[in-house]
Design a protein around this motif. Structure first.
Motif, short mmCIF file in Angstrom:
data_model
loop_
_atom_site.label_atom_id
_atom_site.label_comp_id
_atom_site.label_asym_id
_atom_site.label_seq_id
_atom_site.Cartn_x
_atom_site.Cartn_y
_atom_site.Cartn_z
N ASP B 45 0.81 -1.40 -0.01
CA ASP B 45 0.11 0.12 -0.03
C ASP B 45 0.99 1.34 -0.07
O ASP B 45 0.34 2.38 0.03
CB ASP B 45 -1.01 0.11 1.12
N TYR B 46 2.27 1.30 -0.25
CA TYR B 46 2.83 2.35 0.22
C TYR B 46 4.03 2.15 -0.88
O TYR B 46 4.94 1.35 -0.94
CB TYR B 46 3.61 2.35 1.58
N VAL B 47 4.10 3.12 -1.69
CA VAL B 47 5.35 3.36 -2.80
C VAL B 47 6.18 4.40 -2.06
O VAL B 47 6.15 5.65 -1.69
CB VAL B 47 4.97 3.80 -4.20
N MET B 87 2.75 -1.14 4.37
CA MET B 87 2.50 -0.57 5.99
C MET B 87 1.69 -1.67 6.54
O MET B 87 1.83 -1.86 7.86
CB MET B 87 2.00 0.73 5.73
N ARG B 90 3.89 -4.99 7.00
CA ARG B 90 5.05 -4.49 7.32
C ARG B 90 6.16 -5.26 6.46
O ARG B 90 6.93 -6.19 7.25
CB ARG B 90 5.45 -4.74 8.93
N TYR B 115 -1.25 5.49 -6.76
CA TYR B 115 -0.67 5.92 -5.42
C TYR B 115 -0.32 7.58 -5.36
O TYR B 115 0.46 7.97 -6.27
CB TYR B 115 0.87 5.26 -5.25
N ARG B 116 -0.81 8.36 -4.71
CA ARG B 116 -0.73 9.84 -4.70
C ARG B 116 0.87 9.98 -4.27
O ARG B 116 1.30 11.01 -4.84
CB ARG B 116 -1.43 10.31 -3.61
N GLY B 117 1.48 9.14 -3.58
CA GLY B 117 2.77 9.45 -3.12
C GLY B 117 3.76 9.52 -4.22
O GLY B 117 4.85 9.97 -3.90
N PHE B 120 4.93 13.58 -6.80
CA PHE B 120 5.98 14.62 -6.88
C PHE B 120 7.25 13.96 -7.30
O PHE B 120 8.19 14.43 -8.02
CB PHE B 120 6.34 15.32 -5.57
N ILE C 242 -1.52 6.94 4.16
CA ILE C 242 -0.68 5.85 3.69
C ILE C 242 -0.54 5.99 2.02
O ILE C 242 0.30 5.76 1.57
CB ILE C 242 -1.61 4.51 4.02
N ALA C 243 -1.62 6.32 1.41
CA ALA C 243 -1.88 6.22 0.10
C ALA C 243 -0.66 7.54 -0.63
O ALA C 243 -0.22 7.34 -1.58
CB ALA C 243 -3.31 6.59 -0.63
N SER C 244 -0.68 8.42 0.16
CA SER C 244 0.27 9.49 -0.46
C SER C 244 1.82 9.46 0.27
O SER C 244 2.58 10.11 0.18
CB SER C 244 -0.20 10.90 0.13
N SER C 245 2.24 8.38 0.75
CA SER C 245 3.46 7.86 0.99
C SER C 245 3.88 8.90 2.19
O SER C 245 5.22 9.20 2.32
CB SER C 245 4.40 7.75 0.09
N VAL C 246 3.20 9.43 3.08
CA VAL C 246 3.50 10.11 4.12
C VAL C 246 4.16 9.32 5.25
O VAL C 246 3.91 8.07 5.48
CB VAL C 246 2.37 10.77 4.74
N THR C 247 5.32 9.82 5.85
CA THR C 247 6.06 8.97 6.76
C THR C 247 6.56 10.00 8.00
O THR C 247 6.21 11.12 7.96
CB THR C 247 7.57 8.40 6.26
N LEU C 251 2.82 10.81 9.63
CA LEU C 251 2.02 9.52 9.49
C LEU C 251 1.61 8.88 11.05
O LEU C 251 0.39 8.72 11.05
CB LEU C 251 2.90 8.51 8.91
N ASP C 257 0.57 2.90 12.77
CA ASP C 257 1.83 2.58 13.42
C ASP C 257 2.73 2.06 12.33
O ASP C 257 2.69 0.81 12.09
CB ASP C 257 1.36 1.35 14.37
N TYR C 258 3.74 2.77 12.18
CA TYR C 258 4.87 2.41 11.29
C TYR C 258 6.13 3.40 11.67
O TYR C 258 6.04 4.34 11.30
CB TYR C 258 4.44 2.67 9.85
N ASP C 259 6.89 2.51 12.16
CA ASP C 259 7.99 3.40 12.70
C ASP C 259 9.32 2.48 12.05
O ASP C 259 9.26 1.25 12.31
CB ASP C 259 8.04 3.60 14.13
N GLU C 342 10.79 8.74 6.43
CA GLU C 342 11.72 7.76 6.17
C GLU C 342 12.75 8.35 4.99
O GLU C 342 12.36 8.87 4.07
CB GLU C 342 10.82 6.74 5.28
N ILE C 366 8.18 14.48 -0.05
CA ILE C 366 7.12 13.32 -0.10
C ILE C 366 5.87 13.65 0.76
O ILE C 366 4.77 13.64 0.63
CB ILE C 366 7.56 11.99 -0.22
N LEU C 368 4.93 16.45 1.63
CA LEU C 368 4.31 17.80 1.14
C LEU C 368 3.20 17.45 0.01
O LEU C 368 2.42 18.42 -0.27
CB LEU C 368 5.34 18.85 0.80
N ILE C 370 0.60 15.87 0.11
CA ILE C 370 -1.04 16.18 0.56
C ILE C 370 -1.10 17.49 1.13
O ILE C 370 -2.14 17.72 1.84
CB ILE C 370 -1.50 15.12 1.53
#
Lengths: 207, 188, 399
Positions: B45-47, B87, B90, B115-117, B120, C242-247, C251, C257-259, C342, C366, C368, C370
């Protein structure tokens, strides 16, 4: 015209203080240099640290960081100037009212520093605007910025309002504004301001 | 991980042992990405990272059956490398590589709608490498200015000739300096 | 700079992306006869933390469109690194995220160690953890100071934050010779060994820090203005995050829960007992609180690391030849949990002494992605604190 020291001290005893307009002008300029709150890169953090608790720029009368260029006297170019940012830096400089001073803080602002080879990095802000004080370092320590400010204050003390060496803002031949470079297809146009920056000629071997 | 599942479902993909990644043709990229995103075995789910790579054309020696060596021109291409993680479970990464056909007209489908991520990061690859992502909602230059025409991260990029004086120039720098100052002297 | 727009605007091109309220219909002129206003915020703006620009379109005071513009600090880190040897790129990584040079060093060293298969001695691992957690303290403290500065508390909290920052920078300086640009980690270890004095100073900082944090929290956390300005502002949902790869802390403020310290267990993070704080609402206040809670967890890790710190051992793997370093052909993607999120380095080696491809996965850029979704419908003054809560450093956004 210099006043006789003996006469001056005699008059001071009687409560009369004599100084030239130039001295008063320079004294008031040097004691309230208002920098532009303008950070570009890593050096800006050291600039903030200088203004914060330990180093306390306020001791030198320069703690009033103004966000607007129209209220500022001093531009501290703190960090790498990229080609994309260079027109904005020149524009900000043009918007500052005279008298105005420029400190190039850090290796990047002086020459491009470690990023000199970069395709988007301007190799020194003095290609476009005149710089009064250069501070080497990557980044310079806060003490170096304080030293640069004191150096600038000494420069201000020695300013002349008249005569051959008068300050540039009373000189009619000096431009008040500097041309802003445009974005080109490959580089800035022009890549440097010929009136401000003169590339050093190399003489080598038979040539 | 069950990477065999991908190669079974999509026979056009190829596992590359040297780089531990899956080479996906650009015609199949969106299907593969959709598969690893939604298949319960993967749920990527995470690129994390999308990066461009430039491979220049090169000459490669090929040995024929009779032992004679011939030089073959290998065409260059641009490559987009994706690192996917999950995510939820894991797990990861799954590395996908998508190659363009040539360096002149590189087109890769955009995964931004999935994937919005990647938004950019794909814009950055477009800016610096010139890969065009079909289906990207907002494909503009991101780091350089809009009027800029080159793709500076490509290996054959020629930087503008604004080299300045150096005390000890040598090799390329000396050539550049000579060129620069001779043209400068002609102007002044 | 300011120009009214009268026609209907369409956001995000012709194709509508899956997530977020991207389509926004604005009629030209309502009952009041008002018009849309376009403001260019930045690149010289005191609240953008550097040279970042946002093109904001306002309907009254509400944001209806926001486009971030980058590149004003694009220093070509990747291009320069592809023309420099592996070790020569280490000082450049300091200048990516110039608050956290130690974690940047570690991320790069981690990627190269993965590429070349280098083992790190135990003592060096402990030193890395200690320095990384100190860096996290520096970053989060400064971030809180800047965020409150953006809220209008000009100066005062920032001065407290920088007072503590200076103490930690003193240790970095004693260790590496530089306050900010430490250039301290090496492939397979660190550059110089800890002296007993350094350990004593770090212990002193760790002992003193909770009292500063208590003071800082008392000053800020329950403050009415901060609560009313931050709560419910700039909400980021779990799915969108999650979809926008925020870390990173952003996040976790949204409740995911993702560290990477827990997920990858890189280094020796599996030896420490610490928790991962999570937020409920995903608003600016949660992001502020996550930073405070993470600082407490960092102190916990620091205390354990100082306790377990091995007496002897190497500070760098002696088998690594740093001069003329040529890893075998291949590629590696190494990532660590930097204070911003990350931070990954993707390296391709063709066997030479230069990396063929050197890519930085910047968390600030990344995160930024969203920004627009968080700001739509908010007031223009809130844009500044939402940006402040993302925690960007422009050196890393633009590289």
């Amino acid at each position: 015209m210099p006043v006789d020291e003996g006469l001056r001290s005699e008059l001071q005893k009687a409560g009369v203080f004599i100084a030239s307009v130039e001295t008063i002008y320079n004294w008031s300029r040097r004691s309230s240099v208002w920098p532009l709150q303008f950070g570009l890169a890593c050096c800006a953090i050291e600039m903030i640290a200088t203004a914060c608790s330990r180093f306390d720029l306020a001791r030198f009368g320069a703690e009033v960081f103004r966000p607007s260029p129209r209220q500022a006297d001093l531009m501290i170019v703190a960090g790498t100037v990229t080609k994309k940012m260079a027109p904005q830096v020149v524009r900000l400089f043009n918007q500052m009212p005279e008298p105005k001073y420029v400190i190039a803080m850090g290796a990047c602002a002086i020459s491009g520093g470690p990023f000199k080879q970069g395709y988007n990095v301007l190799k020194g802000i003095d290609r476009f605007i005149p710089v009064d004080v250069h501070i080497p370092g990557c980044p310079p320590r806060p003490e170096a910025l304080l030293n640069a400010l004191m150096f600038l204050q000494r420069q201000i003390d020695n300013q002349h309002l008249t005569g051959v060496n008068k300050v540039r803002w009373y000189d009619d031949t000096d431009p008040a504004e500097y041309p802003i470079p445009r974005f080109g297809a490959h580089d800035l146009e022009p890549p440097f301001n010929r009136a401000v920056w003169h590339p050093q000629k190399i003489q080598r071997g038979a040539a | 991980m069950k990477l065999d599942l991908i190669t079974q479902n999509f026979p056009t993909t190829k596992w590359d042992e040297a780089t531990q990644s899956l080479i996906v043709p650009h015609t199949d990229l969106l299907n593969v990405v959709d598969f690893i995103k939604n298949n319960p075995g993967f749920e990527m789910d995470y690129v994390s990272n999308v990066s461009g790579v430039d491979w220049l054309p090169k000459k490669e020696k090929v040995k024929a059956a009779d032992g004679t060596e011939t030089e073959v021109d290998k065409p260059g291409f641009l490559e987009v490398v994706y690192h996917f993680y999950s995510m939820k479970n894991r797990t990861g990464p799954i590395t996908l590589r998508c190659r363009t056909e040539n360096r002149e007209n590189p087109i890769v489908p955009s995964i931004t709608p999935l994937y919005r991520g990647a938004e950019f990061q794909e814009r950055e690859i477009y800016d610096l490498y010139g890969v065009r992502f079909s289906g990207h909602p907002d494909l503009r230059r991101i780091l350089m200015w809009d009027e800029f025409q080159d793709f500076p991260m490509r290996k054959d990029y020629q930087e503008p000739d604004d080299y300045e004086w150096e005390p000890t120039p040598h090799d390329e720098v000396l050539e550049k300096a000579k060129h620069h100052y001779s043209s400068d002297a002609a102007k002044s | 700079m300011i120009q009214p727009i009268t026609e209907t605007i369409e956001i995000g091109g012709s194709e509508q992306p899956l997530y977020g309220p991207r389509s926004y219909q604005v009629l030209s002129g309502n009952d009041l006869g008002s018009q849309l206003l376009e403001i260019s915020m930045g690149p010289h703006h005191p609240s953008t933390h550097g040279v970042f620009r946002m093109d904001v379109v306002l309907d009254g005071e509400e944001v209806v469109k926001l486009k971030p513009v980058f590149g004003y600090l694009h220093r070509n880190h990747e291009k320069i690194a592809e023309n420099a040897s592996y070790l020569a790129s280490m000082p450049y990584t300091d200048r990516l995220d110039y608050f956290c040079s130690m974690t940047n060093n570690w991320a790069y060293a981690h990627a190269v160690e993965k590429l070349a298969g280098i083992k790190v001695p135990e003592r060096a691992e402990y030193m890395r953890v200690i320095l990384a957690e100190l860096t996290r303290l520096v970053n989060h403290t400064a971030l809180v100071g800047f965020l409150v500065n953006d809220l209008g508390a000009l100066g005062t909290p920032l001065i407290y934050a920088f007072r503590e920052r200076e103490n930690i920078l003193d240790v970095f300086e004693a260790l590496s010779g530089a306050r900010m640009m430490c250039n301290y980690m090496r492939f397979g270890g660190v550059r110089v060994d800890f002296t007993p004095d350094i350990l004593k100073r770090i212990t002193h900082i760790v002992d003193r820090y909770p009292s500063f944090l208590a003071e800082f929290e008392k000053l800020l956390v329950g403050n009415d203005i901060i609560m009313s300005r931050c709560q419910g502002v700039g909400v980021l949902t779990k799915e969108l995050a999650i979809a926008s790869s925020v870390t990173g802390p952003m996040l976790r403020a949204s409740g995911v829960d993702y560290d990477i310290r827990k997920v990858d267990k890189y280094g020796i993070y599996d030896r420490f007992d610490f928790r991962v704080p999570l937020g409920d609402h995903g608003d600016v206040y949660d992001r502020l609180m996550i930073r405070f809670l993470e600082m407490h967890e960092s102190l916990k890790i620091l205390r354990q690391a100082l306790k377990q710190f091995p007496q002897g051992g190497e500070h760098i793997n002696p088998e690594v030849k740093l001069r003329n370093f040529r890893p075998k052909a291949g590629e590696a993607y190494g990532r660590i949990e930097s204070p911003k999120g990350e931070l990954g380095f993707y390296l391709i080696s063709t066997g030479g002494n230069l990396p063929y491809r050197y890519r930085v996965r910047p968390p600030s850029l990344i995160n930024l992605t969203i920004l627009e979704d968080m700001c739509l419908g908010e007031k223009v003054a809130d844009v500044i604190i939402i940006l402040g809560s993302v925690d960007i450093v422009l050196g890393e956004v633009d590289r």
